[in-house]
Design an enzyme around this catalytic site. Structure first.
Site, mmCIF file in Angstrom:
data_model
loop_
_atom_site.group_PDB
_atom_site.id
_atom_site.type_symbol
_atom_site.label_atom_id
_atom_site.label_comp_id
_atom_site.label_asym_id
_atom_site.label_seq_id
_atom_site.Cartn_x
_atom_site.Cartn_y
_atom_site.Cartn_z
ATOM 1 N N PRO A 131 59.144 -15.151 -63.269
ATOM 2 C CA PRO A 131 60.237 -15.214 -62.299
ATOM 3 C C PRO A 131 60.896 -13.868 -62.019
ATOM 4 C CG PRO A 131 60.955 -16.143 -64.383
ATOM 5 C CD PRO A 131 59.512 -15.753 -64.538
ATOM 6 N N GLU A 132 60.205 -13.013 -61.267
ATOM 7 C CA GLU A 132 60.851 -11.824 -60.737
ATOM 8 C C GLU A 132 61.058 -12.106 -59.250
ATOM 9 O OE1 GLU A 132 59.168 -8.118 -62.157
ATOM 10 O OE2 GLU A 132 58.805 -8.960 -64.141
ATOM 11 N N LYS B 271 66.581 -11.886 -57.034
ATOM 12 C CA LYS B 271 66.205 -13.040 -57.844
ATOM 13 C C LYS B 271 67.142 -14.217 -57.629
ATOM 14 C CE LYS B 271 64.580 -9.737 -61.287
ATOM 15 N NZ LYS B 271 64.948 -9.067 -62.551
ATOM 16 N N ASN C 239 61.040 -7.015 -65.600
ATOM 17 C CA ASN C 239 60.478 -6.179 -66.654
ATOM 18 C C ASN C 239 58.989 -5.877 -66.466
ATOM 19 O OD1 ASN C 239 61.067 -4.656 -68.913
ATOM 20 N ND2 ASN C 239 60.416 -6.263 -70.342
ATOM 21 N N ARG D 26 65.398 -3.558 -72.976
ATOM 22 C CA ARG D 26 64.172 -4.342 -72.809
ATOM 23 C C ARG D 26 62.990 -3.480 -73.205
ATOM 24 N NH1 ARG D 26 65.013 -7.994 -68.583
ATOM 25 N NH2 ARG D 26 63.263 -9.132 -69.467
#
Length: 280
Positions: free
Chosen positions: A18-19, A68, A180, A270
């Site tokens: 889910p980007e 998003k 990410n 991250r």
DNA sequence: CCATCATGGATAT
DNA sequence: TATCCCTGATGGC
């Protein structure tokens, strides 16, 4: 786990990554599936019962992604705001609608045409001013129509900060939609060390970053998954590519291009994998 | 059975 | 920077 009555295959691309590309594809899917006719809405889990009840019976008139963030408009003026967060999914119903579904926050449609939202970071009805506040706080979205023309905004934002480029690319107020995986892959393809200060990038490098971002994420929408390898071939691949062939560096041990052992750092809290040979 | 981790982000400190 | 939230796949015992 009860699987009888399954209407669609689990593990499909609806559950992946889910980007920003995921949310844009989702906005389009919901529009195609539901716009134009009164909708059936429920909250099997019960945590969105009041919101679902308000939507139920209205007609979807718009469905759009900003980075998003997903906003769905209904003809009574209701605005549904959904953010999938890290683990949320919004996909065609997998289990039979009669199965216990304690995690389905929102179900749109019914029977074979139902879509289930699980694990969202946000699922709420918002007022127009709340949507405005969210959208106004976002940087340029590489998947919106005027994206290429926003390059100057990006150059200006990056030259103002010494934070690492690996951090600013994840900052949704700088660029909306990169996550990410794309962060790692974009920096690899542009040959940039994620720890470099954003302000150290030349205008040409930022231009390259932005064009790469737009190109990769458009491919992501089309394929419904993140694929950054062999961009020229991807149009013909159509999702046939094996999972371990899709990426250059993300969560890999060795660089897909040169074979070097990848380095792993934490940037902006991250994990990021990058190639000390290909990126400087 | 339980712990860990993941593509994210808001909030507290 | 740390903590928390939401789910589900995975791996160790």
């Amino acid at each position: 786990m009860p699987q009888s009555g399954t209407t669609r295959q689990p593990g499909h691309t609806w559950s992946s990554m889910p980007e920003g590309h995921t949310i844009h594809a989702l906005a389009r899917d919901l529009r195609r599936e539901f716009a134009g006719a009164p909708i059936v809405a429920s909250s099997p889990q019960g945590r969105f019962s009041a919101g679902a009840a308000r939507i139920d019976g209205t007609t979807m008139v718009r469905s759009a992604a900003w980075g998003k963030y997903l906003f769905v408009d209904f003809d009574d003026g209701s605005i549904l705001h959904v953010h999938l967060g890290l683990i949320g999914k919004f996909r065609p119903t997998i289990a039979a609608p009669t199965d216990p579904a304690t995690t389905v926050r929102l179900r749109l449609g019914e029977g074979d045409a139902a879509w289930d939202l699980t694990g969202p970071a946000r699922c709420e009805l918002v007022e127009p001013h709340e949507r405005r506040r969210i959208v106004d706080a976002l940087g340029p979205d590489p998947l919106r129509r005027n994206a290429a023309a926003r390059l100057p905004d990006l150059i200006e934002a990056l030259e103002r900060t010494s934070r690492p480029i690996g951090a600013t690319l994840l900052d949704q107020s700088i660029v909306a939609g990169i996550g990410n995986v794309y962060r790692a892959e974009i920096l690899f393809l542009c040959g940039i060390d994620p720890r470099r200060p954003s302000s150290s990038l030349s205008d040409d490098e930022v231009d390259r970053v932005w064009r790469t971002t737009i190109e990769l994420m458009q491919i992501g929408v089309r394929l419904r998954r993140i694929v950054t390898t062999d961009p020229e071939e991807i149009g013909r691949q159509r999702g046939r590519m094996r999972d371990d062939e899709r990426l250059y560096v993300y969560h890999r041990e060795h660089c897909r291009r040169c074979g070097s052992e990848l380095r792993t750092d934490e940037v902006a809290g991250r994990r990021i994998d990058w190639c000390p040979t290909c990126q400087h």
